[in-house]
Design a protein around this motif. Structure first.
Motif, PDB file in Angstrom:
ATOM      1  N   SER A 211       0.829  -1.206   0.000  1.00  0.00           N
ATOM      2  CA  SER A 211       0.000   0.000   0.000  1.00  0.00           C
ATOM      3  C   SER A 211       0.863   1.257   0.000  1.00  0.00           C
ATOM      4  CB  SER A 211      -0.923  -0.003   1.214  1.00  0.00           C
ATOM      5  OG  SER A 211      -1.784  -1.122   1.204  1.00  0.00           O
ATOM      6  N   MET A 212       1.924   1.251   0.802  1.00  0.00           N
ATOM      7  CA  MET A 212       2.815   2.415   0.829  1.00  0.00           C
ATOM      8  C   MET A 212       3.504   2.610  -0.510  1.00  0.00           C
ATOM      9  SD  MET A 212       4.459   2.480   4.665  1.00  0.00           S
ATOM     10  CE  MET A 212       4.926   0.744   4.713  1.00  0.00           C
ATOM     11  N   PHE A 213       3.924   1.516  -1.148  1.00  0.00           N
ATOM     12  CA  PHE A 213       4.546   1.634  -2.473  1.00  0.00           C
ATOM     13  C   PHE A 213       3.546   2.175  -3.499  1.00  0.00           C
ATOM     14  CE2 PHE A 213       7.663  -1.737  -1.007  1.00  0.00           C
ATOM     15  CZ  PHE A 213       8.729  -0.851  -0.951  1.00  0.00           C
ATOM     16  N   TRP A 214       2.297   1.723  -3.419  1.00  0.00           N
ATOM     17  CA  TRP A 214       1.285   2.211  -4.357  1.00  0.00           C
ATOM     18  C   TRP A 214       1.019   3.706  -4.157  1.00  0.00           C
ATOM     19  CZ3 TRP A 214      -1.234   0.602  -8.612  1.00  0.00           C
ATOM     20  CH2 TRP A 214      -2.372   1.323  -8.996  1.00  0.00           C
ATOM     21  N   ILE A 215       0.896   4.128  -2.897  1.00  0.00           N
ATOM     22  CA  ILE A 215       0.646   5.540  -2.608  1.00  0.00           C
ATOM     23  C   ILE A 215       1.831   6.388  -3.059  1.00  0.00           C
ATOM     24  CG2 ILE A 215       0.263   7.211  -0.764  1.00  0.00           C
ATOM     25  CD1 ILE A 215      -1.200   4.967   0.751  1.00  0.00           C
ATOM     26  N   MET A 216       3.049   5.921  -2.795  1.00  0.00           N
ATOM     27  CA  MET A 216       4.223   6.652  -3.269  1.00  0.00           C
ATOM     28  C   MET A 216       4.245   6.728  -4.786  1.00  0.00           C
ATOM     29  SD  MET A 216       7.132   5.133  -0.676  1.00  0.00           S
ATOM     30  CE  MET A 216       8.441   5.808  -1.686  1.00  0.00           C
ATOM     31  N   GLY A 217       3.844   5.641  -5.456  1.00  0.00           N
ATOM     32  CA  GLY A 217       3.778   5.669  -6.913  1.00  0.00           C
ATOM     33  C   GLY A 217       2.778   6.681  -7.428  1.00  0.00           C
ATOM     34  N   CYS A 218       1.621   6.763  -6.782  1.00  0.00           N
ATOM     35  CA  CYS A 218       0.609   7.757  -7.190  1.00  0.00           C
ATOM     36  C   CYS A 218       1.132   9.175  -7.002  1.00  0.00           C
ATOM     37  CB  CYS A 218      -0.671   7.544  -6.389  1.00  0.00           C
ATOM     38  SG  CYS A 218      -1.596   6.045  -6.804  1.00  0.00           S
ATOM     39  N   VAL A 219       1.838   9.414  -5.907  1.00  0.00           N
ATOM     40  CA  VAL A 219       2.391  10.750  -5.666  1.00  0.00           C
ATOM     41  C   VAL A 219       3.440  11.092  -6.719  1.00  0.00           C
ATOM     42  CG1 VAL A 219       3.724  12.146  -4.038  1.00  0.00           C
ATOM     43  CG2 VAL A 219       1.892  10.675  -3.196  1.00  0.00           C
ATOM     44  N   ILE A 220       4.301  10.139  -7.048  1.00  0.00           N
ATOM     45  CA  ILE A 220       5.325  10.382  -8.073  1.00  0.00           C
ATOM     46  C   ILE A 220       4.683  10.645  -9.433  1.00  0.00           C
ATOM     47  CG2 ILE A 220       7.228   9.313  -9.340  1.00  0.00           C
ATOM     48  CD1 ILE A 220       7.957   7.850  -6.765  1.00  0.00           C
ATOM     49  N   VAL A 221       3.662   9.864  -9.780  1.00  0.00           N
ATOM     50  CA  VAL A 221       2.953  10.081 -11.039  1.00  0.00           C
ATOM     51  C   VAL A 221       2.306  11.457 -11.053  1.00  0.00           C
ATOM     52  CG1 VAL A 221       0.949   9.351 -12.393  1.00  0.00           C
ATOM     53  CG2 VAL A 221       2.583   7.649 -11.567  1.00  0.00           C
ATOM     54  N   ALA A 222       1.729  11.872  -9.919  1.00  0.00           N
ATOM     55  CA  ALA A 222       1.102  13.195  -9.856  1.00  0.00           C
ATOM     56  C   ALA A 222       2.116  14.308 -10.066  1.00  0.00           C
ATOM     57  CB  ALA A 222       0.402  13.366  -8.509  1.00  0.00           C
ATOM     58  N   ILE A 223       3.361  14.082  -9.668  1.00  0.00           N
ATOM     59  CA  ILE A 223       4.382  15.133  -9.799  1.00  0.00           C
ATOM     60  C   ILE A 223       4.934  15.201 -11.225  1.00  0.00           C
ATOM     61  CG2 ILE A 223       6.680  15.842  -9.015  1.00  0.00           C
ATOM     62  CD1 ILE A 223       5.993  14.654  -6.290  1.00  0.00           C
ATOM     63  N   VAL A 224       5.127  14.041 -11.858  1.00  0.00           N
ATOM     64  CA  VAL A 224       5.828  14.005 -13.155  1.00  0.00           C
ATOM     65  C   VAL A 224       4.897  13.574 -14.282  1.00  0.00           C
ATOM     66  CG1 VAL A 224       8.043  13.557 -12.042  1.00  0.00           C
ATOM     67  CG2 VAL A 224       6.621  11.634 -12.780  1.00  0.00           C
TER      68      VAL A 224
ATOM     69  N   LEU B 121      -2.775   9.151 -16.513  1.00  0.00           N
ATOM     70  CA  LEU B 121      -1.702   9.805 -15.768  1.00  0.00           C
ATOM     71  C   LEU B 121      -2.120  11.206 -15.324  1.00  0.00           C
ATOM     72  CD1 LEU B 121       1.380   8.740 -17.934  1.00  0.00           C
ATOM     73  CD2 LEU B 121       0.678   7.813 -15.729  1.00  0.00           C
ATOM     74  N   TYR B 122      -2.722  11.975 -16.216  1.00  0.00           N
ATOM     75  CA  TYR B 122      -3.179  13.307 -15.852  1.00  0.00           C
ATOM     76  C   TYR B 122      -4.334  13.238 -14.846  1.00  0.00           C
ATOM     77  CZ  TYR B 122      -0.410  16.060 -19.156  1.00  0.00           C
ATOM     78  OH  TYR B 122       0.626  16.702 -19.804  1.00  0.00           O
ATOM     79  N   SER B 123      -5.177  12.232 -14.950  1.00  0.00           N
ATOM     80  CA  SER B 123      -6.296  12.094 -14.019  1.00  0.00           C
ATOM     81  C   SER B 123      -5.797  11.788 -12.611  1.00  0.00           C
ATOM     82  CB  SER B 123      -7.241  10.994 -14.495  1.00  0.00           C
ATOM     83  OG  SER B 123      -7.822  11.329 -15.739  1.00  0.00           O
ATOM     84  N   VAL B 124      -4.764  10.949 -12.504  1.00  0.00           N
ATOM     85  CA  VAL B 124      -4.173  10.684 -11.192  1.00  0.00           C
ATOM     86  C   VAL B 124      -3.618  11.977 -10.597  1.00  0.00           C
ATOM     87  CG1 VAL B 124      -2.269   9.504 -10.026  1.00  0.00           C
ATOM     88  CG2 VAL B 124      -3.670   8.264 -11.661  1.00  0.00           C
ATOM     89  N   GLN B 125      -2.998  12.795 -11.421  1.00  0.00           N
ATOM     90  CA  GLN B 125      -2.459  14.065 -10.941  1.00  0.00           C
ATOM     91  C   GLN B 125      -3.566  14.968 -10.396  1.00  0.00           C
ATOM     92  OE1 GLN B 125      -1.123  17.064 -13.850  1.00  0.00           O
ATOM     93  NE2 GLN B 125       0.831  17.099 -12.752  1.00  0.00           N
ATOM     94  N   ILE B 126      -4.647  15.123 -11.155  1.00  0.00           N
ATOM     95  CA  ILE B 126      -5.740  15.984 -10.723  1.00  0.00           C
ATOM     96  C   ILE B 126      -6.416  15.425  -9.474  1.00  0.00           C
ATOM     97  CG2 ILE B 126      -7.980  16.925 -11.361  1.00  0.00           C
ATOM     98  CD1 ILE B 126      -5.669  18.283 -12.730  1.00  0.00           C
ATOM     99  N   THR B 127      -6.676  14.129  -9.451  1.00  0.00           N
ATOM    100  CA  THR B 127      -7.360  13.521  -8.312  1.00  0.00           C
ATOM    101  C   THR B 127      -6.524  13.631  -7.051  1.00  0.00           C
ATOM    102  OG1 THR B 127      -8.558  11.968  -9.740  1.00  0.00           O
ATOM    103  CG2 THR B 127      -8.345  11.384  -7.423  1.00  0.00           C
ATOM    104  N   VAL B 128      -5.217  13.366  -7.147  1.00  0.00           N
ATOM    105  CA  VAL B 128      -4.349  13.464  -5.977  1.00  0.00           C
ATOM    106  C   VAL B 128      -4.279  14.902  -5.476  1.00  0.00           C
ATOM    107  CG1 VAL B 128      -1.951  13.280  -5.208  1.00  0.00           C
ATOM    108  CG2 VAL B 128      -2.987  11.428  -6.516  1.00  0.00           C
ATOM    109  N   ALA B 129      -4.133  15.860  -6.382  1.00  0.00           N
ATOM    110  CA  ALA B 129      -4.039  17.260  -5.968  1.00  0.00           C
ATOM    111  C   ALA B 129      -5.326  17.738  -5.291  1.00  0.00           C
ATOM    112  CB  ALA B 129      -3.723  18.137  -7.181  1.00  0.00           C
ATOM    113  N   VAL B 130      -6.468  17.411  -5.884  1.00  0.00           N
ATOM    114  CA  VAL B 130      -7.747  17.842  -5.315  1.00  0.00           C
ATOM    115  C   VAL B 130      -8.006  17.162  -3.975  1.00  0.00           C
ATOM    116  CG1 VAL B 130     -10.236  17.731  -5.659  1.00  0.00           C
ATOM    117  CG2 VAL B 130      -8.768  18.463  -7.530  1.00  0.00           C
ATOM    118  N   ALA B 131      -7.713  15.855  -3.899  1.00  0.00           N
ATOM    119  CA  ALA B 131      -7.963  15.115  -2.658  1.00  0.00           C
ATOM    120  C   ALA B 131      -7.048  15.600  -1.536  1.00  0.00           C
ATOM    121  CB  ALA B 131      -7.773  13.622  -2.891  1.00  0.00           C
TER     122      ALA B 131
END
Length: 310
Positions: free
Chosen positions: A43-56, A102-112
């Protein structure tokens, strides 16, 4: 002579205690990682992956998520015989699903994350005010918390969006109003307990200001509880964003989020299921990872409190 020997023995003892602190921190971190289950680590690896995807996301997306190519519409993913040019297929307008994901993960992470910060900050502030001021202020805040908890939030969100229109700032504000009453109730209880600790009483005895006491003593003591509550709130806000965007009341085109990707693809579930299923799987995996992590943090916080009591 004995007093001199005792005094001479004090500095080395003090130095030995201070020297042991870094190793204790390292061993605590190692123990924290060892106590974590395999599902928690994943779970921590998945969350870190989502954060990295949101950044780049802009750097790694192969296409512009809004680029339309009608000649390439409804192409299947590579696993279903599609081309490598669109590894996860295309939607009904020929837009690359991987790029939009990829862009949707960025928007969802930022808004959440923004909504969670607003909700946690508001709940923490009101919880501290209720615990410190007490009396009429505590009763008013508690009544307001009970009223918010009893009110269906979906109706409140629909009312605010219908009255004030739909914009990204309003949408983040609406998400920030979700769950603050839970944070306020939990923080109030933790602050009331912390105020009775000896170090807080000692700080009051030396005429320390309220702001200093809460900043130096109460807030650090309540921080594990606040962080555990934030992970739970983040999970619920991710699901709420997906629900509102699925209904067409959240993120609006040309911006893309996981929720509106599912909403746009629900009409193609029988012919092009990947348009809606892939973002839906990302939402489910993210919510599950956050819930597993929040359960782990909550259990660890309880075990730490039990050790302190003992």
């Amino acid at each position: 002579m004995s007093d001199v020997s005792v005094k001479a023995a004090l500095p080395p003892a003090r130095l030995s205690v201070n020297a042991a602190l870094p190793s204790q921190r390292v061993s605590s971190n190692v123990q924290w990682w060892r106590e974590a289950d395999v599902s928690v680590k994943l779970s921590m690896f998945w969350i870190m992956g989502c954060v990295i995807v949101a950044i780049v996301a802009q750097q790694i997306a192969p296409y512009d998520p809004a680029a339309i190519d009608l000649n390439a519409r409804l192409q299947p993913p590579i696993l279903l015989g599609g081309a490598w040019t669109h590894a996860l297929g295309t939607d009904d307008l020929g837009r690359d699903v991987l790029s939009r994901l990829l862009y949707s993960v960025q928007i969802t992470v930022a808004v959440a994350v923004a909504g969670t910060i607003i909700s946690t900050s508001l709940g923490t502030l009101l919880g501290f005010l209720a615990a410190e001021l007490g009396s009429a202020v505590d009763e008013c805040i508690t009544a307001f918390v009970d009223m918010q908890a009893a009110m269906p939030f979906m109706i409140v969100a629909l009312l605010l969006i219908a009255v004030f229109g739909n914009s990204i700032l309003l949408f983040v504000f609406v998400l920030g109003l979700y769950g603050w009453e839970r944070h306020a109730r939990v923080v109030r209880g933790a602050a009331l307990t912390t105020r009775n600790h000896l170090y807080v009483i000692a700080a009051r005895t030396y005429n320390a200001s309220r702001i200093r006491i809460y900043r130096k003593h109460v807030l650090p003591s309540c921080l594990p509880t606040i962080v555990a509550g934030m992970t739970i709130g983040l999970t619920q806000i991710v699901l709420l964003e997906g629900t509102l965007s699925f209904l067409g009341l959240g993120i609006q085109p040309p911006m893309s989020s996981l929720g509106n990707m599912v909403g746009f693809g629900r009409g193609y579930l029988m012919t092009a299921w990947w348009i809606a299923v892939l973002p839906g799987l990302v939402i489910a995996a993210t919510a599950l990872a956050l819930m597993l992590l929040s359960d782990f943090l909550r259990d660890r916080n309880w075990s730490a409190n039990d050790r302190i009591k003992q």
